[in-house]
Scaffold this motif. Structure first.
Motif, short mmCIF file in Angstrom:
data_model
loop_
_atom_site.label_atom_id
_atom_site.label_comp_id
_atom_site.label_asym_id
_atom_site.label_seq_id
_atom_site.Cartn_x
_atom_site.Cartn_y
_atom_site.Cartn_z
N UNK A 156 0.86 -1.17 0.00
CA UNK A 156 0.00 0.00 0.00
C UNK A 156 0.90 1.22 0.00
N UNK A 157 0.92 1.94 -1.11
CA UNK A 157 1.84 3.06 -1.26
C UNK A 157 1.15 4.39 -1.08
N UNK A 161 -2.88 3.59 -2.41
CA UNK A 161 -3.00 2.74 -3.61
C UNK A 161 -2.20 1.46 -3.43
N UNK A 162 -2.84 0.34 -3.76
CA UNK A 162 -2.17 -0.95 -3.66
C UNK A 162 -1.53 -1.32 -4.99
N UNK A 163 -0.41 -2.01 -4.92
CA UNK A 163 0.22 -2.50 -6.15
C UNK A 163 0.99 -3.78 -5.84
N UNK A 164 1.20 -4.57 -6.89
CA UNK A 164 2.01 -5.78 -6.78
C UNK A 164 3.48 -5.40 -6.99
N UNK A 165 4.34 -5.90 -6.14
CA UNK A 165 5.78 -5.63 -6.24
C UNK A 165 6.50 -6.95 -6.44
N UNK A 166 7.29 -7.09 -7.50
CA UNK A 166 8.02 -8.35 -7.72
C UNK A 166 9.14 -8.52 -6.72
N UNK A 167 9.33 -9.75 -6.29
CA UNK A 167 10.41 -10.07 -5.36
C UNK A 167 11.27 -11.16 -6.01
N UNK A 168 12.53 -10.85 -6.23
CA UNK A 168 13.42 -11.81 -6.90
C UNK A 168 13.79 -12.96 -5.96
N UNK A 169 14.30 -14.04 -6.55
CA UNK A 169 14.77 -15.17 -5.74
C UNK A 169 15.90 -14.73 -4.81
#
Length: 284
Positions: A156-157, A161-169
């Motif tokens: 939640x930024x 507003x909500x957003x999907x944030x990628x998280x790498x391995x």
């Protein structure tokens, strides 16, 4: 109004409060009844400030006087007298791929000590550069926000507003190593006392790592790492719309500060792939 109707973030509210209180003090508490001449004198006193600072102060006051007019508390709006610094928006500071490599080499040396705070630093940097989070979003992550095996998290930024944030391995692995040192009853992923790590402390830690990497600390900050994330994604072929989503920008115009990178990539693409590049006379 800013909180309830505009959905302004806590940081924006704090900045507006600072600017309004400072302006009110300069006008001896008469800000709400200020006239054009008063605002002209106020703006003249900002002449020594950076253009971006003047723009922010003017924006805060224009919003304030607009609010007074909308609420019927004033019949006029004198904010046209405030300065409007010209010029384009400056390009964001960023880091080269070589700079990033040096920072991660320094980080690897820290992690090799196997000290808990080194694991914390690794998790912070991997998330900053690997996902483009804002500093405030990163330090306030709940302990369970990053889940093993999940390639993204929901943030939640600004403006709620909500957003999907990628998280790498890599980031997942770094977070898991650090979480082993976080108390099980901790609310935050990066706890500090009864609260979470502060943005100021994160700022200091990033600069300390820059020094260890041999990079001038004035060139590096959490926000610079966010810019590096965006710049390097564009260089790798991402488009501005995708970047807008990843960074959580409400308006594509905010993301367009990176068009200088996208333009350079397109020119290189044309020069390398256009069918006439190898045609006779193409060097003419």
């Amino acid at each position: 109004m800013l909180a309830a109707e505009a959905g302004a973030s806590r940081n924006t509210l704090s900045a507006y409060e600072t600017d309004l209180r400072g302006s009110s003090a300069a006008l001896e508490g008469e800000l709400a009844s200020a006239q054009r001449a008063d605002l002209e004198r106020l703006g003249a006193g900002w002449a020594h400030l950076a253009r971006s600072t003047v723009a922010r102060k003017s924006a805060a006051l224009r919003r304030f006087f607009g609010f007074l007019a909308d609420e019927g508390l004033r019949d006029d709006d004198p904010s046209a007298a405030l300065p409007r610094p010209g010029g384009g928006r400056p390009l964001p500071k960023t880091l080269s791929h070589a700079d990033i490599a040096r920072m991660f080499e320094a980080l690897d040396r820290e992690v090799a000590t196997r000290k808990p705070l080194a694991f914390r630093m690794a998790a912070l940097i991997e998330l900053l550069y690997g996902s483009g989070m804002r500093a405030s979003e990163l330090v306030s992550l709940p302990r369970a926000a990053v889940r093993q095996g999940s390639p993204f998290l929901i943030l939640t930024g600004k403006g709620g507003r909500e957003r999907l944030v990628p998280i790498s391995d890599r980031a997942l692995a770094a977070v898991e190593k650090w979480r082993n040192h976080v108390p099980g009853d901790a609310r935050w992923l990066f706890p500090s006392g009864k609260k979470h790590l502060s943005r100021i402390r994160l700022y200091q830690l990033v600069k300390e790592l820059a020094v260890k990497a041999g990079i001038p600390p004035d060139r590096v900050s959490p926000h610079v790492l966010r810019h590096a994330f965006a710049t390097h994604l564009l260089e790798g072929g991402a488009d501005l719309r995708t970047l807008q989503t990843l960074l959580g920008h409400a308006d594509i115009a905010t993301t367009q500060i990176y068009t200088h990178v996208d333009s350079a990539r397109l020119v290189a693409l044309v020069n390398a792939r256009h069918p006439l590049v190898d045609a006779p006379g193409s060097e003419a």
